[in-house]
Design a protein around this motif. Sequence first.
Motif, PDB file in Angstrom:
ATOM      1  N   ASP A  72       1.059  -1.739   0.410  1.00 37.62           N
ATOM      2  CA  ASP A  72       0.317  -0.013  -0.158  1.00 37.62           C
ATOM      3  C   ASP A  72       0.843   1.544   0.332  1.00 37.62           C
ATOM      4  OD1 ASP A  72      -2.093  -1.704  -0.297  1.00 37.62           O
ATOM      5  OD2 ASP A  72      -2.069  -1.889   2.282  1.00 37.62           O
ATOM      6  N   GLU A  73       1.848   1.368   0.370  1.00 38.20           N
ATOM      7  CA  GLU A  73       2.513   2.334   0.284  1.00 38.20           C
ATOM      8  C   GLU A  73       4.041   2.602  -0.368  1.00 38.20           C
ATOM      9  OE1 GLU A  73       1.760   4.490   2.501  1.00 38.20           O
ATOM     10  OE2 GLU A  73       0.382   3.076   3.654  1.00 38.20           O
ATOM     11  N   SER A  74       4.303   1.871  -1.311  1.00 38.13           N
ATOM     12  CA  SER A  74       5.576   2.012  -2.511  1.00 38.13           C
ATOM     13  C   SER A  74       5.106   2.527  -3.671  1.00 38.13           C
ATOM     14  CB  SER A  74       5.401   0.665  -3.261  1.00 38.13           C
ATOM     15  OG  SER A  74       4.647  -0.133  -3.450  1.00 38.13           O
ATOM     16  N   TYR A  75       3.663   3.079  -3.408  1.00 37.92           N
ATOM     17  CA  TYR A  75       3.457   3.950  -4.760  1.00 37.92           C
ATOM     18  C   TYR A  75       1.910   5.308  -4.810  1.00 37.92           C
ATOM     19  CZ  TYR A  75      -1.076   1.192  -4.661  1.00 37.92           C
ATOM     20  OH  TYR A  75      -1.811   0.766  -4.367  1.00 37.92           O
ATOM     21  N   GLN A  76       1.966   5.791  -5.241  1.00 33.95           N
ATOM     22  CA  GLN A  76       0.956   6.741  -5.387  1.00 33.95           C
ATOM     23  C   GLN A  76       0.024   6.760  -6.755  1.00 33.95           C
ATOM     24  OE1 GLN A  76       2.865  10.512  -4.607  1.00 33.95           O
ATOM     25  NE2 GLN A  76       2.240   9.911  -2.482  1.00 33.95           N
ATOM     26  N   ILE A  77      -1.376   7.217  -6.367  1.00 33.17           N
ATOM     27  CA  ILE A  77      -2.403   7.017  -8.100  1.00 33.17           C
ATOM     28  C   ILE A  77      -2.172   8.692  -7.618  1.00 33.17           C
ATOM     29  CG2 ILE A  77      -4.569   6.869  -8.825  1.00 33.17           C
ATOM     30  CD1 ILE A  77      -2.825   4.044  -8.644  1.00 33.17           C
ATOM     31  N   VAL A  78      -2.081   9.191  -9.155  1.00 30.90           N
ATOM     32  CA  VAL A  78      -2.027  10.969  -9.360  1.00 30.90           C
ATOM     33  C   VAL A  78      -1.963  10.686 -10.405  1.00 30.90           C
ATOM     34  CG1 VAL A  78       0.481  11.370  -7.678  1.00 30.90           C
ATOM     35  CG2 VAL A  78       0.299  10.663 -10.192  1.00 30.90           C
ATOM     36  N   GLY A  79      -3.026  12.678 -10.532  1.00 35.48           N
ATOM     37  CA  GLY A  79      -3.913  12.691 -11.355  1.00 35.48           C
ATOM     38  C   GLY A  79      -2.665  14.134 -12.481  1.00 35.48           C
ATOM     39  N   THR A  80      -3.016  14.419 -14.114  1.00 35.42           N
ATOM     40  CA  THR A  80      -2.180  15.762 -13.956  1.00 35.42           C
ATOM     41  C   THR A  80      -3.392  16.874 -14.231  1.00 35.42           C
ATOM     42  OG1 THR A  80      -1.475  14.660 -16.122  1.00 35.42           O
ATOM     43  CG2 THR A  80      -0.509  14.859 -14.858  1.00 35.42           C
ATOM     44  N   ALA A  81      -2.927  17.727 -13.800  1.00 32.45           N
ATOM     45  CA  ALA A  81      -3.595  18.749 -13.775  1.00 32.45           C
ATOM     46  C   ALA A  81      -3.477  19.892 -15.304  1.00 32.45           C
ATOM     47  CB  ALA A  81      -3.189  20.567 -13.051  1.00 32.45           C
ATOM     48  N   ASP A  82      -4.799  20.306 -15.688  1.00 34.67           N
ATOM     49  CA  ASP A  82      -4.441  20.924 -17.058  1.00 34.67           C
ATOM     50  C   ASP A  82      -3.969  20.115 -18.398  1.00 34.67           C
ATOM     51  OD1 ASP A  82      -5.399  23.245 -15.926  1.00 34.67           O
ATOM     52  OD2 ASP A  82      -3.284  23.031 -15.887  1.00 34.67           O
ATOM     53  N   GLY A  83      -4.165  18.497 -18.472  1.00 34.44           N
ATOM     54  CA  GLY A  83      -3.787  17.482 -18.834  1.00 34.44           C
ATOM     55  C   GLY A  83      -2.593  17.295 -19.384  1.00 34.44           C
ATOM     56  N   LYS A  84      -1.600  17.682 -18.563  1.00 38.84           N
ATOM     57  CA  LYS A  84      -0.538  17.407 -18.895  1.00 38.84           C
ATOM     58  C   LYS A  84      -0.165  15.976 -19.071  1.00 38.84           C
ATOM     59  CE  LYS A  84       0.869  22.272 -16.623  1.00 38.84           C
ATOM     60  NZ  LYS A  84       2.161  22.785 -16.058  1.00 38.84           N
ATOM     61  N   THR A  85       1.150  15.927 -18.813  1.00 40.10           N
ATOM     62  CA  THR A  85       1.374  14.361 -18.771  1.00 40.10           C
ATOM     63  C   THR A  85       2.680  14.120 -17.867  1.00 40.10           C
ATOM     64  OG1 THR A  85       2.547  13.833 -21.064  1.00 40.10           O
ATOM     65  CG2 THR A  85       0.270  13.479 -21.282  1.00 40.10           C
ATOM     66  N   LEU A  86       3.122  13.066 -17.633  1.00 42.35           N
ATOM     67  CA  LEU A  86       4.301  12.408 -17.282  1.00 42.35           C
ATOM     68  C   LEU A  86       5.488  11.698 -17.460  1.00 42.35           C
ATOM     69  CD1 LEU A  86       2.418  11.828 -12.870  1.00 42.35           C
ATOM     70  CD2 LEU A  86       3.893  13.917 -14.000  1.00 42.35           C
ATOM     71  N   PRO A  87       6.092  11.880 -17.544  1.00 37.23           N
ATOM     72  CA  PRO A  87       7.398  10.523 -18.185  1.00 37.23           C
ATOM     73  C   PRO A  87       6.971   9.300 -18.030  1.00 37.23           C
ATOM     74  CG  PRO A  87       8.400  12.313 -16.743  1.00 37.23           C
ATOM     75  CD  PRO A  87       6.750  12.824 -16.806  1.00 37.23           C
ATOM     76  N   SER A  88       6.672   8.569 -18.894  1.00 39.62           N
ATOM     77  CA  SER A  88       6.296   7.222 -18.112  1.00 39.62           C
ATOM     78  C   SER A  88       6.716   6.017 -19.048  1.00 39.62           C
ATOM     79  CB  SER A  88       4.627   7.097 -18.645  1.00 39.62           C
ATOM     80  OG  SER A  88       4.055   7.293 -20.131  1.00 39.62           O
ATOM     81  N   GLU A  89       7.521   5.115 -18.165  1.00 39.19           N
ATOM     82  CA  GLU A  89       7.746   4.080 -19.160  1.00 39.19           C
ATOM     83  C   GLU A  89       7.126   3.442 -19.505  1.00 39.19           C
ATOM     84  OE1 GLU A  89      11.053   2.275 -17.325  1.00 39.19           O
ATOM     85  OE2 GLU A  89      11.850   4.408 -16.127  1.00 39.19           O
ATOM     86  N   LYS A  90       5.960   2.980 -19.046  1.00 38.23           N
ATOM     87  CA  LYS A  90       5.212   2.376 -20.099  1.00 38.23           C
ATOM     88  C   LYS A  90       3.350   2.114 -19.273  1.00 38.23           C
ATOM     89  CE  LYS A  90       4.979  -2.028 -17.869  1.00 38.23           C
ATOM     90  NZ  LYS A  90       5.361  -3.314 -17.698  1.00 38.23           N
ATOM     91  N   THR A  91       2.619   2.539 -20.326  1.00 33.78           N
ATOM     92  CA  THR A  91       0.914   1.450 -20.155  1.00 33.78           C
ATOM     93  C   THR A  91       0.452   0.627 -19.446  1.00 33.78           C
ATOM     94  OG1 THR A  91       0.137   3.733 -22.045  1.00 33.78           O
ATOM     95  CG2 THR A  91      -1.894   2.212 -20.546  1.00 33.78           C
ATOM     96  N   ILE A  92      -0.203   0.895 -18.275  1.00 30.08           N
ATOM     97  CA  ILE A  92      -0.246  -0.212 -16.918  1.00 30.08           C
ATOM     98  C   ILE A  92      -2.012  -0.383 -17.570  1.00 30.08           C
ATOM     99  CG2 ILE A  92       1.442  -0.248 -16.420  1.00 30.08           C
ATOM    100  CD1 ILE A  92       0.236   0.913 -13.642  1.00 30.08           C
ATOM    101  N   LYS A  93      -2.426  -1.060 -17.069  1.00 29.62           N
ATOM    102  CA  LYS A  93      -3.792  -1.419 -16.881  1.00 29.62           C
ATOM    103  C   LYS A  93      -4.298  -2.094 -15.031  1.00 29.62           C
ATOM    104  CE  LYS A  93      -8.514  -3.733 -19.414  1.00 29.62           C
ATOM    105  NZ  LYS A  93      -8.654  -4.775 -19.457  1.00 29.62           N
ATOM    106  N   ILE A  94      -5.122  -1.411 -15.360  1.00 36.75           N
ATOM    107  CA  ILE A  94      -5.358  -1.367 -13.682  1.00 36.75           C
ATOM    108  C   ILE A  94      -7.036  -1.868 -13.290  1.00 36.75           C
ATOM    109  CG2 ILE A  94      -5.751  -0.308 -11.647  1.00 36.75           C
ATOM    110  CD1 ILE A  94      -3.332   0.953 -11.525  1.00 36.75           C
TER     111      ILE A  94
END
Length: 132
Positions: free
Chosen positions: A54-76
């Motif tokens: 439960d403590e190794s990650y966070q689920i975050v959104g981005t403001a104004d549709g900005k994106t974060l650099p990401s390794e890949k897309t995952i499905k939850i």
Amino acid sequence: MKNLLTLIFVATVAFAYGQTDYDNRLLAKFSEERIKELQQTQPQIIEYWTYYLDESYQIVGTADGKTLPSEKTIKIKDFNNLNILELDVQMDRSMSKSYKIKSTGEYLVLLSNEAFSAKFNRSRGLKSNAKR
């Protein structure tokens, strides 16, 4: 009679709890036999991985549709019953990683191993201080 029924109920609950006194999500990483063995011989490993769930990650959104650099897309599939050990994600030693979550505007941000270990050690320090 009432006391006897209460005693039987309490004993049944205690027995059932004693059978799985670990987070079932750990079964994605360890067999039940290995978990029981670790509980007896190295309980700190079970404590570490339980905290990781439960403590190794966070689920975050981005403001104004900005994106974060990401390794890949995952499905939850189910955010309420998320098991980080079932996802194909691994910590980097010194940098957090972000993964875009498919069909959402959110990201899973996995802490670095260094940040997670520090967080885990702080949580253990608080527990040990509280026992004093």
